[in-house]
Write a protein that holds these residues in place. Structure first.
Motif, PDB file in Angstrom:
ATOM      1  N   GLY A 261      -8.185   4.505  -9.777  1.00 61.93           N
ATOM      2  CA  GLY A 261      -8.658   5.592 -10.631  1.00 61.93           C
ATOM      3  C   GLY A 261      -8.677   6.956  -9.964  1.00 61.93           C
ATOM      4  O   GLY A 261      -9.437   7.832 -10.359  1.00 61.93           O
ATOM      5  N   TYR A 262      -7.855   7.147  -8.937  1.00 60.57           N
ATOM      6  CA  TYR A 262      -7.781   8.418  -8.205  1.00 60.57           C
ATOM      7  C   TYR A 262      -9.163   8.890  -7.733  1.00 60.57           C
ATOM      8  O   TYR A 262      -9.625   9.967  -8.114  1.00 60.57           O
ATOM      9  N   PRO A 263      -9.842   8.104  -6.898  1.00 61.38           N
ATOM     10  CA  PRO A 263     -11.170   8.517  -6.434  1.00 61.38           C
ATOM     11  C   PRO A 263     -11.099   9.825  -5.633  1.00 61.38           C
ATOM     12  O   PRO A 263     -10.098  10.095  -4.957  1.00 61.38           O
ATOM     13  N   SER A 264     -12.143  10.609  -5.701  1.00 59.38           N
ATOM     14  CA  SER A 264     -12.156  11.922  -5.036  1.00 59.38           C
ATOM     15  C   SER A 264     -12.134  11.810  -3.514  1.00 59.38           C
ATOM     16  O   SER A 264     -11.771  12.762  -2.838  1.00 59.38           O
ATOM     17  N   ASP A 265     -12.509  10.664  -2.983  1.00 59.59           N
ATOM     18  CA  ASP A 265     -12.501  10.486  -1.529  1.00 59.59           C
ATOM     19  C   ASP A 265     -11.318   9.638  -1.057  1.00 59.59           C
ATOM     20  O   ASP A 265     -11.360   9.026   0.011  1.00 59.59           O
TER      21      ASP A 265
ATOM     22  N   ARG B 223       0.501   4.303  -6.009  1.00 65.61           N
ATOM     23  CA  ARG B 223       0.154   3.164  -6.870  1.00 65.61           C
ATOM     24  C   ARG B 223      -1.223   2.600  -6.514  1.00 65.61           C
ATOM     25  O   ARG B 223      -2.015   2.268  -7.403  1.00 65.61           O
ATOM     26  N   GLU B 224      -1.492   2.478  -5.221  1.00 63.42           N
ATOM     27  CA  GLU B 224      -2.794   1.945  -4.792  1.00 63.42           C
ATOM     28  C   GLU B 224      -3.941   2.859  -5.222  1.00 63.42           C
ATOM     29  O   GLU B 224      -4.960   2.400  -5.723  1.00 63.42           O
TER      30      GLU B 224
ATOM     31  N   PRO C 133      -3.096  11.299  -3.391  1.00 59.73           N
ATOM     32  CA  PRO C 133      -2.478  11.424  -4.706  1.00 59.73           C
ATOM     33  C   PRO C 133      -3.539  11.698  -5.764  1.00 59.73           C
ATOM     34  O   PRO C 133      -4.635  11.152  -5.700  1.00 59.73           O
ATOM     35  N   ARG C 134      -3.203  12.570  -6.683  1.00 55.49           N
ATOM     36  CA  ARG C 134      -4.062  12.885  -7.826  1.00 55.49           C
ATOM     37  C   ARG C 134      -3.222  12.760  -9.083  1.00 55.49           C
ATOM     38  O   ARG C 134      -2.013  12.649  -9.006  1.00 55.49           O
TER      39      ARG C 134
END
Length: 116
Positions: free
Chosen positions: A21-25, A15-16, A62-63
């Motif tokens: 926005g599912y950042p790549s890092d 959730r966090e 998470p992605r």
């Protein structure tokens, strides 16, 4: 820690990360505490459970399509007493990396877990 706590921890972490926005890092940001100390602690709980049951894997981040893998080491053979927890952990791990973990729910009435 029971498997239910691991599932809840993974849900909260996701959730966090999803809210950002599912950042790549995300993997690095989780460990650096940039999603908050609670999220960092939840990730440690997940990692500790996997270590405890001798399923030596490390969830990445998470992605949108499921959790990434950060690391998988040689599979271990759990002792008979820990076999059920090992299999539960393996199922949760597979569900998470294939994007199915969000289909696992707990019944509010009886507390049993099921797949929606």
């Amino acid at each position: 820690m029971r498997i239910e706590g691991v599932i809840e921890a993974l849900y909260q972490i996701e959730r966090e990360v999803a809210a950002a926005g599912y950042p790549s890092d995300a993997y690095t940001r989780i460990y650096e505490g940039k999603f908050g100390e609670k999220t960092k602690l939840l990730k440690k709980i997940v990692d500790d459970f996997m270590h405890e049951i001798q399923l030596v894997v490390a969830f990445g981040e998470p992605r949108r399509d499921g959790w990434s893998l950060a690391e998988v080491l040689s599979p271990s053979h759990p002792e008979e007493s820990g076999r059920e927890a090992y299999l539960d952990g393996l199922l949760v791990f597979n569900a998470a990396v294939h994007g199915y973990l969000r289909l696992v729910s707990q019944c509010d009435s009886c507390g049993h877990w099921f797949v929606r």
